[in-house]
Design a protein around this motif. Sequence first.
Motif, PDB file in Angstrom:
ATOM      1  N   ALA A 206     -28.445 -49.937 -68.917  1.00 50.03           N
ATOM      2  CA  ALA A 206     -30.024 -49.506 -69.469  1.00 50.03           C
ATOM      3  C   ALA A 206     -30.969 -50.255 -68.861  1.00 50.03           C
ATOM      4  O   ALA A 206     -31.938 -49.341 -68.289  1.00 50.03           O
ATOM      5  CB  ALA A 206     -30.048 -50.191 -70.922  1.00 50.03           C
ATOM      6  N   GLU A 207     -30.759 -51.507 -68.361  1.00 54.19           N
ATOM      7  CA  GLU A 207     -31.855 -51.888 -67.633  1.00 54.19           C
ATOM      8  C   GLU A 207     -31.865 -51.351 -66.146  1.00 54.19           C
ATOM      9  O   GLU A 207     -33.064 -51.155 -65.633  1.00 54.19           O
ATOM     10  CB  GLU A 207     -31.436 -53.331 -67.383  1.00 54.19           C
ATOM     11  N   ARG A 208     -30.863 -50.705 -65.673  1.00 54.55           N
ATOM     12  CA  ARG A 208     -30.758 -49.988 -64.464  1.00 54.55           C
ATOM     13  C   ARG A 208     -31.197 -48.570 -64.576  1.00 54.55           C
ATOM     14  O   ARG A 208     -31.376 -47.852 -63.539  1.00 54.55           O
ATOM     15  CB  ARG A 208     -29.553 -50.112 -63.680  1.00 54.55           C
ATOM     16  N   GLY A 209     -31.675 -48.248 -65.650  1.00 54.89           N
ATOM     17  CA  GLY A 209     -31.917 -46.627 -65.850  1.00 54.89           C
ATOM     18  C   GLY A 209     -30.842 -45.934 -66.156  1.00 54.89           C
ATOM     19  O   GLY A 209     -31.153 -44.703 -65.923  1.00 54.89           O
ATOM     20  N   ARG A 210     -29.464 -46.127 -66.543  1.00 51.25           N
ATOM     21  CA  ARG A 210     -28.506 -45.423 -66.401  1.00 51.25           C
ATOM     22  C   ARG A 210     -27.846 -45.457 -67.949  1.00 51.25           C
ATOM     23  O   ARG A 210     -26.576 -45.440 -68.035  1.00 51.25           O
ATOM     24  CB  ARG A 210     -27.323 -46.046 -65.465  1.00 51.25           C
ATOM     25  N   ARG A 240     -34.571 -42.080 -75.659  1.00 48.70           N
ATOM     26  CA  ARG A 240     -36.096 -42.265 -75.851  1.00 48.70           C
ATOM     27  C   ARG A 240     -36.281 -43.707 -76.263  1.00 48.70           C
ATOM     28  O   ARG A 240     -37.361 -44.471 -75.756  1.00 48.70           O
ATOM     29  CB  ARG A 240     -36.628 -41.190 -76.702  1.00 48.70           C
ATOM     30  N   GLY A 241     -35.622 -44.193 -77.116  1.00 45.01           N
ATOM     31  CA  GLY A 241     -35.906 -45.511 -77.928  1.00 45.01           C
ATOM     32  C   GLY A 241     -35.565 -46.614 -76.938  1.00 45.01           C
ATOM     33  O   GLY A 241     -36.272 -47.614 -76.642  1.00 45.01           O
ATOM     34  N   MET A 242     -34.348 -46.415 -76.212  1.00 45.03           N
ATOM     35  CA  MET A 242     -34.229 -47.415 -75.243  1.00 45.03           C
ATOM     36  C   MET A 242     -35.037 -47.515 -74.011  1.00 45.03           C
ATOM     37  O   MET A 242     -35.543 -48.438 -73.667  1.00 45.03           O
ATOM     38  CB  MET A 242     -32.715 -47.388 -74.816  1.00 45.03           C
ATOM     39  N   GLU A 243     -35.253 -46.245 -73.626  1.00 42.00           N
ATOM     40  CA  GLU A 243     -36.284 -46.240 -72.329  1.00 42.00           C
ATOM     41  C   GLU A 243     -37.686 -46.694 -72.718  1.00 42.00           C
ATOM     42  O   GLU A 243     -38.497 -47.423 -72.000  1.00 42.00           O
ATOM     43  CB  GLU A 243     -36.285 -44.853 -71.824  1.00 42.00           C
TER      44      GLU A 243
END
Length: 310
Positions: A206-210, A240-243
């Motif tokens: 998630a931190e890497r945008g994946r 959407r929530g994570m991003e």
Amino acid sequence: MVSGGTDAELTRSAQGGDVGALGVLLQRHEAGMRVVALSLLGFGPDVDDVVQDAVLVALRRIGDVRDPAAVGPWLRMIVRNACRSRLRSARTLVPIESLPLASTEPTPEQVLDRHASRDWIWRAIEELPAPIRMAVMLRHFSTGVTSYQEIAAVCGVPVGTIRSRLSHGRAKLAEALRGTASAAHGDAAALTEASRREGLETLAEAERGRFAGVLAERWSPDVALITGGQRIVGHDFLLRGMEGDLDAGVHQRLRHVVASQEIVLWETELINPPDDPEHCPPASIWLMSLEKGMVRELRLYHPARIAAAA
């Protein structure tokens, strides 16, 4: 297992990993444990709860018994401490496993013995119906959600339902422990470790945008997110929530993992940006139900923030 052995012999066998020996001990001393609970609490449902909880404590802490011949007083002490704790504060619910007991640093052999016992109890937990299993996992294995009120909030049911589920779950586990526990079982530690690695990888991706890739690979396309009384189906809201959190500078750190075959609990710490320390609550509970290895339901819960002292 020697069913007719002395207390000392059975205790040593139990400490060596023979859960059946512990079952015999509990059968032998259950009446005395119940007498202690009745003398302090009177007749009522709390008596059964305390005795059943004491059975689970005995499973986890039999290695703490220094004098094997004195296992009877040790079991009654567990019950007595639990009763006094309930009487001291009717409004404060203290998990019985947190009651202070004499303990020593475990040897490597004791660690292995406790792992074997933990594997056995997880086998018994796996046999509970999913709603009961979920409540038992939160109450006895979570670090952030242990009160009846919090468990009810996570599960979306009344507190009375949680009390009933926990009572039923403890009774079933205690019954299983008092019987023969010689059946084969899986490695609970390995299952939890695999889930921990998956949690770390999920947050790192998630931190890497994946995060979208993780959802596509490991989460059902019809996964249901349950939070704040809402039920939202699909990946979009999760993504959407994570991003949105990451864009706001909020990060998550995995703190604690509990895993069974079909129910997984991840507890995370939410780290807010320095310029917006109140952006998110301090912690998050991911309670996931699995089907064929895929997440099919996520219950997301944020424990209440502890108010600062005035």
